[in-house]
Design a protein around this motif. Sequence first.
Motif, PDB file in Angstrom:
ATOM      1  N   MET A  29       0.826  -1.198   0.000  1.00 30.96           N
ATOM      2  CA  MET A  29       0.000   0.000   0.000  1.00 30.96           C
ATOM      3  C   MET A  29       0.866   1.255   0.000  1.00 30.96           C
ATOM      4  N   LEU A  30       0.417   2.267  -0.710  1.00 37.09           N
ATOM      5  CA  LEU A  30       1.144   3.528  -0.722  1.00 37.09           C
ATOM      6  C   LEU A  30       1.026   4.237   0.623  1.00 37.09           C
ATOM      7  N   LEU A  31      -0.182   4.291   1.164  1.00 31.50           N
ATOM      8  CA  LEU A  31      -0.442   4.930   2.457  1.00 31.50           C
ATOM      9  C   LEU A  31      -1.156   3.947   3.361  1.00 31.50           C
ATOM     10  N   THR A  32      -0.672   3.832   4.588  1.00 32.68           N
ATOM     11  CA  THR A  32      -1.319   2.984   5.591  1.00 32.68           C
ATOM     12  C   THR A  32      -1.451   3.777   6.887  1.00 32.68           C
ATOM     13  N   VAL A  33      -2.674   3.911   7.348  1.00 29.73           N
ATOM     14  CA  VAL A  33      -2.975   4.598   8.614  1.00 29.73           C
ATOM     15  C   VAL A  33      -3.540   3.559   9.567  1.00 29.73           C
ATOM     16  N   GLU A  34      -2.942   3.453  10.758  1.00 30.42           N
ATOM     17  CA  GLU A  34      -3.359   2.438  11.712  1.00 30.42           C
ATOM     18  C   GLU A  34      -3.572   3.044  13.096  1.00 30.42           C
ATOM     19  N   ASP A  35      -4.794   2.916  13.588  1.00 31.96           N
ATOM     20  CA  ASP A  35      -5.132   3.202  14.981  1.00 31.96           C
ATOM     21  C   ASP A  35      -4.694   4.603  15.420  1.00 31.96           C
ATOM     22  N   ILE A  36      -4.918   5.606  14.572  1.00 36.48           N
ATOM     23  CA  ILE A  36      -4.484   6.944  14.986  1.00 36.48           C
ATOM     24  C   ILE A  36      -5.490   7.560  15.960  1.00 36.48           C
ATOM     25  N   GLN A  37      -4.928   8.199  16.967  1.00 35.94           N
ATOM     26  CA  GLN A  37      -5.683   8.895  18.007  1.00 35.94           C
ATOM     27  C   GLN A  37      -5.254  10.362  17.934  1.00 35.94           C
ATOM     28  N   THR A  38      -6.186  11.222  17.538  1.00 37.60           N
ATOM     29  CA  THR A  38      -5.854  12.628  17.323  1.00 37.60           C
ATOM     30  C   THR A  38      -6.741  13.514  18.185  1.00 37.60           C
ATOM     31  N   TYR A  39      -6.129  14.549  18.734  1.00 40.41           N
ATOM     32  CA  TYR A  39      -6.810  15.467  19.649  1.00 40.41           C
ATOM     33  C   TYR A  39      -6.646  16.905  19.160  1.00 40.41           C
ATOM     34  N   TYR A  40      -7.630  17.741  19.508  1.00 46.40           N
ATOM     35  CA  TYR A  40      -7.472  19.189  19.499  1.00 46.40           C
ATOM     36  C   TYR A  40      -7.501  19.632  20.951  1.00 46.40           C
ATOM     37  N   GLY A  41      -6.337  19.917  21.500  1.00 49.96           N
ATOM     38  CA  GLY A  41      -6.284  20.193  22.937  1.00 49.96           C
ATOM     39  C   GLY A  41      -6.700  18.964  23.708  1.00 49.96           C
ATOM     40  N   ILE A  88       5.752   8.352   8.976  1.00 47.80           N
ATOM     41  CA  ILE A  88       5.777   9.810   8.821  1.00 47.80           C
ATOM     42  C   ILE A  88       5.025  10.527   9.934  1.00 47.80           C
ATOM     43  N   ALA A  89       4.340   9.799  10.813  1.00 46.14           N
ATOM     44  CA  ALA A  89       3.608  10.447  11.896  1.00 46.14           C
ATOM     45  C   ALA A  89       4.575  11.240  12.756  1.00 46.14           C
ATOM     46  N   GLY A  90       4.246  12.511  12.990  1.00 43.87           N
ATOM     47  CA  GLY A  90       5.106  13.357  13.796  1.00 43.87           C
ATOM     48  C   GLY A  90       6.087  14.188  12.997  1.00 43.87           C
ATOM     49  N   GLU A  91       6.248  13.905  11.702  1.00 42.22           N
ATOM     50  CA  GLU A  91       7.120  14.734  10.875  1.00 42.22           C
ATOM     51  C   GLU A  91       6.467  16.086  10.602  1.00 42.22           C
ATOM     52  N   ILE A 142      -2.610  12.983   8.691  1.00 46.03           N
ATOM     53  CA  ILE A 142      -1.679  12.405   7.716  1.00 46.03           C
ATOM     54  C   ILE A 142      -0.631  13.432   7.317  1.00 46.03           C
ATOM     55  N   MET A 143      -1.065  14.680   7.140  1.00 47.02           N
ATOM     56  CA  MET A 143      -0.183  15.731   6.635  1.00 47.02           C
ATOM     57  C   MET A 143       0.693  16.329   7.721  1.00 47.02           C
ATOM     58  N   GLY A 144       0.489  15.960   8.959  1.00 43.06           N
ATOM     59  CA  GLY A 144       1.312  16.471  10.044  1.00 43.06           C
ATOM     60  C   GLY A 144       0.865  17.810  10.589  1.00 43.06           C
ATOM     61  N   LEU A 145      -0.284  18.296  10.149  1.00 43.24           N
ATOM     62  CA  LEU A 145      -0.792  19.574  10.637  1.00 43.24           C
ATOM     63  C   LEU A 145      -1.441  19.437  12.011  1.00 43.24           C
ATOM     64  N   THR A 146      -2.044  18.292  12.274  1.00 43.19           N
ATOM     65  CA  THR A 146      -2.574  17.952  13.598  1.00 43.19           C
ATOM     66  C   THR A 146      -2.081  16.544  13.898  1.00 43.19           C
ATOM     67  N   PRO A 147      -0.851  16.407  14.334  1.00 39.96           N
ATOM     68  CA  PRO A 147      -0.257  15.073  14.461  1.00 39.96           C
ATOM     69  C   PRO A 147      -1.008  14.191  15.450  1.00 39.96           C
ATOM     70  N   PRO A 148      -1.200  12.923  15.122  1.00 44.30           N
ATOM     71  CA  PRO A 148      -1.833  12.012  16.079  1.00 44.30           C
ATOM     72  C   PRO A 148      -0.944  11.799  17.293  1.00 44.30           C
ATOM     73  N   ARG A 149      -1.575  11.633  18.448  1.00 42.64           N
ATOM     74  CA  ARG A 149      -0.803  11.376  19.668  1.00 42.64           C
ATOM     75  C   ARG A 149      -0.289   9.945  19.711  1.00 42.64           C
ATOM     76  N   SER A 150      -0.992   9.057  19.029  1.00 48.40           N
ATOM     77  CA  SER A 150      -0.527   7.678  18.938  1.00 48.40           C
ATOM     78  C   SER A 150      -1.064   7.074  17.654  1.00 48.40           C
ATOM     79  N   GLY A 151      -0.577   5.887  17.332  1.00 46.18           N
ATOM     80  CA  GLY A 151      -0.943   5.241  16.083  1.00 46.18           C
ATOM     81  C   GLY A 151       0.144   5.429  15.048  1.00 46.18           C
ATOM     82  N   SER A 152      -0.098   4.901  13.864  1.00 46.57           N
ATOM     83  CA  SER A 152       0.925   4.850  12.823  1.00 46.57           C
ATOM     84  C   SER A 152       0.402   5.429  11.516  1.00 46.57           C
ATOM     85  N   VAL A 153       1.233   6.254  10.874  1.00 46.11           N
ATOM     86  CA  VAL A 153       0.985   6.709   9.503  1.00 46.11           C
ATOM     87  C   VAL A 153       2.227   6.364   8.700  1.00 46.11           C
TER      88      VAL A 153
END
Length: 233
Positions: free
Chosen positions: A1-13, A66-69, A48-59
Motif C-alpha cells: 500500500m502507498l499509504l497505511t494509517v493504523e489506529d491513529i488517536q488525534t486530539y485538538y487540545g 511519517i507520523a510526527g514529521e 496524515i499531513m502532520g498539521l494535527t499530528p496524532p498522539r498515537s498510532g501509525s501513519v
Amino acid sequence: MLLTVEDIQTYYGNSHVLHGVDLEVGAGEVVALVGRNGAGKTTTLRSIMGLTPPRSGSVRFKDQAIAGEKPHRIARRGIAYVPESREPFSLLTVEENLTIATNPRSPWQLDQVWQWFPALKEIRDRKGGHLSGGQQQMMVIGRGLLTGPELLLLDEPSQGLAPVIVETVVEMLKDLRKSNLSVLLVEQSIGVALDLADRIYVLNEGRVALHARSEEIREDPSRLDAYLGLSAT
C-alpha cells in the motif's frame, strides 16, 4: 500500500477527535472519506499531513513512518494537501499562485493546468484574493498537482461550487486516474464520491463505521443511511 494509517488517536487540545482510525490507499487508487459534519474527515487528512499530528498510532507512506514529521517534510516525500479553506496567496496572480509551487520534475506542468481549467488561463493575471470560490478551487488543485505528488489529499473539492465547476473538477480528477496518481478524497456529495472512488470509508464520531467498495454501496445504498441520514442514490 502507498499509504497505511493504523489506529491513529488525534486530539485538538483535550478534545479527542479520532478514535483509532484505520485506512489504506493503494498506488493509483482513489479512496473517499465520507461522513456527517464533525465526523473527523478533515482531521484525518490533517493527521496524515502532520498539521494535527496524532498522539498515537501509525501513519506510513511508501512503508516509511511519517507520523510526527513536519508538514513540509511530508510534502517533500510526495504528498500534496488541498484544504477545504483553499487558502490562495491573495496578493499573487493566478499564474504566480501556480508557478510558485511548480516542481520541474512533476508530471503535471502549467500547460496541463491550463488545459484542465481554461477559465483560469483567461484570468491568469487576476489576484488570488479576487477569485470566486470555484476559481480558487481550480487554482489550488492545480497548485497541488504542480508540486508533483504521488498522493493527493483533497478536502471537499465540490463544496459550495456551481454544478458546472463541480463537473469540471470531477472530469479533471477522472483524467488524473490515467496517470496513476493516488487520491484520498473527503467529499460531502455521495454522488461525487461514488463517481470517483474505488473504495469508501464512512467516518462516524471519529471512527471508521463502514468500509466498502463503491460498487457495493451502489448496489445497496441503504448501508449509508445509518451514518449519513441520506441515500447514496
